[in-house]
Design a protein around this motif. Sequence first.
Motif, short mmCIF file in Angstrom:
data_model
loop_
_atom_site.label_atom_id
_atom_site.label_comp_id
_atom_site.label_asym_id
_atom_site.label_seq_id
_atom_site.Cartn_x
_atom_site.Cartn_y
_atom_site.Cartn_z
N GLN A 16 -15.27 20.11 -17.73
CA GLN A 16 -15.13 18.73 -17.28
C GLN A 16 -14.93 18.62 -15.78
O GLN A 16 -15.18 17.56 -15.18
CB GLN A 16 -13.96 18.05 -18.01
CG GLN A 16 -12.57 18.42 -17.54
CD GLN A 16 -12.09 19.78 -18.06
OE1 GLN A 16 -12.80 20.47 -18.80
NE2 GLN A 16 -10.86 20.16 -17.72
N ILE A 17 -14.50 19.71 -15.14
CA ILE A 17 -14.30 19.70 -13.69
C ILE A 17 -15.64 19.62 -12.96
O ILE A 17 -15.74 19.09 -11.86
CB ILE A 17 -13.50 20.94 -13.25
CG1 ILE A 17 -12.04 20.80 -13.70
CG2 ILE A 17 -13.57 21.18 -11.75
CD1 ILE A 17 -11.15 21.98 -13.35
N GLY A 18 -16.69 20.13 -13.59
CA GLY A 18 -18.01 20.13 -12.96
C GLY A 18 -18.16 21.29 -11.99
O GLY A 18 -17.41 22.27 -12.02
N SER A 19 -19.13 21.17 -11.09
CA SER A 19 -19.42 22.26 -10.15
C SER A 19 -18.31 22.40 -9.12
O SER A 19 -17.85 21.42 -8.53
CB SER A 19 -20.74 21.99 -9.43
OG SER A 19 -20.99 23.00 -8.46
N ILE A 20 -17.84 23.64 -8.93
CA ILE A 20 -16.80 23.91 -7.94
C ILE A 20 -17.38 24.55 -6.68
O ILE A 20 -16.65 24.77 -5.70
CB ILE A 20 -15.69 24.80 -8.52
CG1 ILE A 20 -16.25 26.14 -9.03
CG2 ILE A 20 -14.96 24.08 -9.64
CD1 ILE A 20 -15.19 27.12 -9.52
N CYS A 21 -18.67 24.86 -6.70
CA CYS A 21 -19.34 25.45 -5.55
C CYS A 21 -20.84 25.32 -5.78
O CYS A 21 -21.33 25.66 -6.86
CB CYS A 21 -18.94 26.92 -5.38
SG CYS A 21 -19.78 27.80 -4.06
#
Length: 460
Positions: free
Chosen positions: A307-312
Motif C-alpha cells: 500500500q505504500i507504493g514505490s519507494i524508489c
Amino acid sequence: MALTPARTPPGVLELLPLDQIAFQGMLDTIRGNFERFGFLPIETPVMEYADVLLTKSGGETERQVYFVQSTGALEQGEKPDQALRFDLTVPLARYVAEHEHDLSFPFRRYQIQRVYRGERAQRGRFREFYQCDIDVIGKDALSVRYDAELPATIYSVFRDLAIGPFTIQLNNRRLMRGWFEGLGIADGERQMAVLREVDKLDKRGEDHVRQTLEGEGFGLDADVVARILAFVQVRSNSLADAHARLDALGSGSETFEQGRAELREVLDLIKAFGVPETHFALNLSIARGLDYYTGTVYETTLNDHPQIGSICSGGRYENLAGNYTKSKLPGVGISIGASRLYWQLREAKLIGTATSSVQVLVTQMDEAKLPEYLALAGELRAAGINTEIVMEPSKLGKQFKYADRAGIRFVAVLGDDEIANGTVTLKDMRREDQFQVARADLARTLRVELEQAAVMGARP
C-alpha cells in the motif's frame, strides 16, 4: 497587540528533534551508499530561471510550480522570472549543460535537496520535501551496463535502511513500445498516451484501464486491449523465470527486440553485481509516467507493505539536456522521495524515534565547581564524544529527568567524592544502572558502552 497564531503551512514535514535525528540518519545512510558506489555530490540553487525550469519534460509537475518574486519587482508590476525547483532532474540537466566542458564523463552525481510542488494538501503528500537522486550521464553514448548498476545501489541503500524485504521491479520502455507496434499502435504520440494509461494500472485498476483504452479517447479493439493487459500482467519470480517469460513473448519489431536484449543484459548484470534474485524481478506493468524515459525503468516496493507504493523509481533517458545544449547527453537515474518515505515508514511503524545525538550529559553538582564540569566536558568532546553540560544548578533528580526526557542515555556525575578520588560516576538511563570509572578511563569506557548500545540497537 493580538498574537499571530503559530502554525506551519500545509504540506510540510516539520519534526521534533528526536524524529529529526531519525530522518537525518536515513539521509546519512542514503548518502553513504551513494558515495560508496562512486557518486559525487552537487547542489543546485533552490530557484531556477522559469524559462529553464519549465522546458517541456513531461508529466504533471510543471502545473504545480511555485513562482518566486521579490517585493521590489512586485511593486513594479514585473512578472516572476524565477521559480522553485519541482524536482532535481531539470536542474541537473541545466547544470550539466552549463558545466559540460568542466565535467568528466561519465558524470556520476548524487544530490540530496528539498524540492517544491503545489500538491493538493493531503496526508503523506508534501509541498516541500527532500529528494535523493543519483544519475550517470554519458557524452554521446552510455552503456546499458550502467542501467544495472543503479539497482545494485538501490539494493545497498534499502538493505542498510533495514525496513523489511523489498523488490526492485524492472521493465523497458522500448520493449513496451515495440509490443504496441506489434498491435498496430505505431504513432509515437498515441503510444505514449497508451503507455501513460497503462502506468495507472496499479492506482485505478484493470477495469478502469480497459474501459479507458476501449473508450472514445483511444478506441482500441477489445482484442488489442486484452493483449496489452495480458502483457502488463507478466511478472517473474527468479532470473531464470524472467528470461523464460521474455522468451515467451515471441518475436517482434526492431524496437521490441532492442528492448528485450537490453532487459536481458540488465537482469544478468544485476545478479553479477551481487543483488540476490529475491530482491529484483521483471514486471512489465512498470511504465513510469514521465515522457523522457526511453529504456530501462525501475520501481522499488516493500513486499509486506504494498500500500505504500514505490519507494524508489527512475529510468533511462537518451538526451537529458537537449533543451539546453546541442550535445547528446544520455543517462540513467533514480530518485528516492525521502520525506514521503520517512512519513510512510513512520506511519507503518517500520521506523521509530531515534535516541539523542547527545551521547552524555555532564551534570552540575556545585555551581562553584563549574570549571571542573567544563573541563570534563572538554575532555569528552576532544575524545569525539557528543557532550552536553548542565549550565545552571538544579537538583540532581531534575537533571536525570531532563536527560531521560531528552533521550540522552548516559549521564556523568562529578561530585566532591569523585573529584577527590579521580573518578566519575556514569549512569545508564536506559538500564537504570550506574557505576564508577576512573576519570582517565571515562572516554574509553563510554566508547565501549556506546558501541555496545549501537550493536544492540541494530538487532531486530
